[in-house]
Design an enzyme around this catalytic site. Sequence first.
Site, PDB file in Angstrom:
ATOM      1  N   CYS A 113       0.679  -1.115   0.024  1.00  0.00           N
ATOM      2  CA  CYS A 113      -0.036  -0.068  -0.062  1.00  0.00           C
ATOM      3  C   CYS A 113       0.762   1.270   0.165  1.00  0.00           C
ATOM      4  O   CYS A 113       0.543   2.408  -0.153  1.00  0.00           O
ATOM      5  CB  CYS A 113      -0.962  -0.086   1.151  1.00  0.00           C
ATOM      6  SG  CYS A 113      -2.071  -1.233   1.263  1.00  0.00           S
ATOM      7  N   HIS A 258      -3.448   6.719   3.728  1.00  0.00           N
ATOM      8  CA  HIS A 258      -3.726   5.558   2.754  1.00  0.00           C
ATOM      9  C   HIS A 258      -5.218   5.054   3.555  1.00  0.00           C
ATOM     10  O   HIS A 258      -5.650   5.288   4.385  1.00  0.00           O
ATOM     11  CB  HIS A 258      -2.920   4.499   3.450  1.00  0.00           C
ATOM     12  CG  HIS A 258      -3.176   3.122   2.943  1.00  0.00           C
ATOM     13  ND1 HIS A 258      -3.748   2.946   1.498  1.00  0.00           N
ATOM     14  CD2 HIS A 258      -3.119   2.021   3.538  1.00  0.00           C
ATOM     15  CE1 HIS A 258      -3.999   1.532   1.549  1.00  0.00           C
ATOM     16  NE2 HIS A 258      -3.842   0.978   2.625  1.00  0.00           N
ATOM     17  N   ASN A 288     -10.270  -0.599   0.567  1.00  0.00           N
ATOM     18  CA  ASN A 288      -8.873  -0.477   0.211  1.00  0.00           C
ATOM     19  C   ASN A 288      -8.182  -1.015  -0.703  1.00  0.00           C
ATOM     20  O   ASN A 288      -8.445  -2.196  -0.987  1.00  0.00           O
ATOM     21  CB  ASN A 288      -8.172  -1.205   1.802  1.00  0.00           C
ATOM     22  CG  ASN A 288      -6.972  -1.206   1.689  1.00  0.00           C
ATOM     23  OD1 ASN A 288      -5.975  -0.705   0.639  1.00  0.00           O
ATOM     24  ND2 ASN A 288      -6.061  -1.595   2.669  1.00  0.00           N
TER      25      ASN A 288
HETATM   26  O1  UT7 Z   1      -3.589  -1.871   3.794  1.00  0.00           O
HETATM   27  C1  UT7 Z   1      -3.594  -2.863   4.696  1.00  0.00           C
HETATM   28  C2  UT7 Z   1      -3.336  -2.111   6.331  1.00  0.00           C
HETATM   29  N1  UT7 Z   1      -4.666  -2.768   6.945  1.00  0.00           N
HETATM   30  C3  UT7 Z   1      -5.041  -2.308   7.951  1.00  0.00           C
HETATM   31  O2  UT7 Z   1      -4.665  -1.032   8.240  1.00  0.00           O
HETATM   32  C4  UT7 Z   1      -6.043  -2.981   8.779  1.00  0.00           C
HETATM   33  C5  UT7 Z   1      -5.813  -2.755  10.238  1.00  0.00           C
HETATM   34  N2  UT7 Z   1      -6.819  -3.474  11.080  1.00  0.00           N
HETATM   35  C6  UT7 Z   1      -8.122  -3.337  11.208  1.00  0.00           C
HETATM   36  O3  UT7 Z   1      -8.757  -2.224  10.586  1.00  0.00           O
HETATM   37  C7  UT7 Z   1      -9.073  -4.048  12.046  1.00  0.00           C
HETATM   38  O4  UT7 Z   1      -8.083  -5.047  12.779  1.00  0.00           O
HETATM   39  C8  UT7 Z   1     -10.044  -4.902  11.398  1.00  0.00           C
HETATM   40  C9  UT7 Z   1     -11.258  -3.878  11.048  1.00  0.00           C
HETATM   41  C10 UT7 Z   1      -9.355  -5.516  10.246  1.00  0.00           C
HETATM   42  C11 UT7 Z   1     -10.595  -5.780  12.342  1.00  0.00           C
HETATM   43  O5  UT7 Z   1     -10.918  -5.259  13.594  1.00  0.00           O
HETATM   44  P1  UT7 Z   1     -10.869  -5.697  14.732  1.00  0.00           P
HETATM   45  O6  UT7 Z   1     -11.587  -5.119  15.747  1.00  0.00           O
HETATM   46  O7  UT7 Z   1      -9.365  -5.899  15.335  1.00  0.00           O
HETATM   47  O8  UT7 Z   1     -11.560  -7.024  14.918  1.00  0.00           O
HETATM   48  P2  UT7 Z   1     -11.154  -8.606  15.157  1.00  0.00           P
HETATM   49  O9  UT7 Z   1     -10.509  -9.459  14.094  1.00  0.00           O
HETATM   50  O10 UT7 Z   1     -10.182  -8.717  16.438  1.00  0.00           O
HETATM   51  O11 UT7 Z   1     -12.538  -9.507  15.468  1.00  0.00           O
HETATM   52  C12 UT7 Z   1     -13.187  -9.003  16.503  1.00  0.00           C
HETATM   53  C13 UT7 Z   1     -14.450  -9.780  16.446  1.00  0.00           C
HETATM   54  C14 UT7 Z   1     -14.329 -11.310  16.366  1.00  0.00           C
HETATM   55  O12 UT7 Z   1     -15.218 -12.264  16.756  1.00  0.00           O
HETATM   56  P3  UT7 Z   1     -15.250 -12.436  18.580  1.00  0.00           P
HETATM   57  O13 UT7 Z   1     -14.158 -13.374  18.789  1.00  0.00           O
HETATM   58  O14 UT7 Z   1     -15.017 -11.097  19.378  1.00  0.00           O
HETATM   59  O15 UT7 Z   1     -16.450 -13.278  18.828  1.00  0.00           O
HETATM   60  C15 UT7 Z   1     -14.228 -11.775  14.847  1.00  0.00           C
HETATM   61  O16 UT7 Z   1     -14.557 -13.189  14.617  1.00  0.00           O
HETATM   62  O17 UT7 Z   1     -15.137  -9.555  15.252  1.00  0.00           O
HETATM   63  C16 UT7 Z   1     -15.349 -10.918  14.353  1.00  0.00           C
HETATM   64  N3  UT7 Z   1     -15.195 -10.532  12.974  1.00  0.00           N
HETATM   65  C17 UT7 Z   1     -16.091 -10.333  12.289  1.00  0.00           C
HETATM   66  N4  UT7 Z   1     -17.419 -10.254  12.338  1.00  0.00           N
HETATM   67  C18 UT7 Z   1     -18.383  -9.864  11.309  1.00  0.00           C
HETATM   68  C19 UT7 Z   1     -13.950 -10.302  12.307  1.00  0.00           C
HETATM   69  N5  UT7 Z   1     -14.475  -9.939  11.022  1.00  0.00           N
HETATM   70  C20 UT7 Z   1     -15.809 -10.116  11.047  1.00  0.00           C
HETATM   71  C21 UT7 Z   1     -16.523  -9.483   9.755  1.00  0.00           C
HETATM   72  N6  UT7 Z   1     -17.956  -9.400  10.094  1.00  0.00           N
HETATM   73  N7  UT7 Z   1     -16.205  -9.454   8.559  1.00  0.00           N
END
Ligand code: UT7
Length: 331
Positions: A113, A258, A288
């Site tokens: 990116c 970004h 993204n």
């Molecule tokens: O260009 C590349 C750079 N990338 C980035 O900058 C991305 C940086 N990271 C993020 O933006 C965030 O970490 C995400 C948006 C990707 C994820 O958010 P998060 O708050 O870190 O979520 P997580 O992966 O820790 O998941 C939290 C919960 C989990 O459920 P439990 O274990 O709490 O029950 C996941 O299973 O959300 C669940 N989950 C979803 N639920 C519905 C993860 N993805 C999804 C989804 N829909 N798509």
Amino acid sequence: MKKSRILGTGHYVPENVVTNEDLLKRLNTSDEWIQQRTGVRERRFCPPNTKPSEIAHKAILKALEASGLQETDIDFIICTTQTPEHFFPGTGCYIQQRLGIPGVPALDVRDQCTGFLYGLSVADAYIRLGQYQKILLVSTEIHSTGLEWSDHGRHVSVLFGDGAAAVILGESEGEEHGIIDVDLHADGSFADELCLSAPGTAYDPWISHEMIDQGLHYPKMNGKVVFKEAVSCITRVSKTILKENQMSVEDLDYFIPHQANMRITEAVVKITGMNPEKVDNSIQKYGNCASASVPIALDEAVRDGRIQSGDTVLMATFASGFTWGAALMKW
Ligand code: UT7
């Protein structure tokens, strides 16, 4: 000392709009989760068998038109992508073929990116040296064919979209317009936190059925680490580049971070004290688009008048690697 400037911009996104609701057909997710955590409402996906060089070409034609130039004016090509057409040759060579300009050098930049800013820095240096006169910098990404549509990959799959954007760089006629500074960084100790590891020469053989069974061909991300480092690095590099050029956030007319997550942008804006009205948020409609995100946003802002001649524009990115950087310019 010569100075470089962007002579024209263009972008292309596929017509096919994929809303968060549309993703429910292939993923256990919700519009509410995606919007709350990322800000994304919709993204664009290419039709089957579209090539990164194909969408790049469409963006390039618009950038050429905007700069009043033709294919044959280009004397150097820089292509940035994290979704290359093939392992080799570089996607830049396929783009050159479409442009019909054999012999013109084609360099592929692989800084994910942050690729657009790494490419910008190379183009800026060549033009200031006088080595090349009209450089095409094009960023092209097709993510839609390589995302993991399962619970395991859903935190990544909801983020990404397809798109391409191009800029043509040349020498600035006067002192007032052009690239002021580009500041680049990398920290490979975070390489495994955001990666797509297979196929790869780290394995023998490069690719196997087992790798595919394990899903190594899908992007893998430690979202929380990436989020935290993205906020910290984008904030730091933005403050540094402004300070080193005797400027402050009050001097900025437009900021293009970004487009990875609207919450990352909001945190950066809050910490730096930027005016949120001067900050780009095109992630809402395109997701993204990796290295194409910043130049897509730039082209839209130039075309709809959010960026005017003489404006001070800051761009800052963060990516797999980790790599990050910022560029400051007078439009
Ligand atoms: O260009 C590349 C750079 N990338 C980035 O900058 C991305 C940086 N990271 C993020 O933006 C965030 O970490 C995400 C948006 C990707 C994820 O958010 P998060 O708050 O870190 O979520 P997580 O992966 O820790 O998941 C939290 C919960 C989990 O459920 P439990 O274990 O709490 O029950 C996941 O299973 O959300 C669940 N989950 C979803 N639920 C519905 C993860 N993805 C999804 C989804 N829909 N798509």
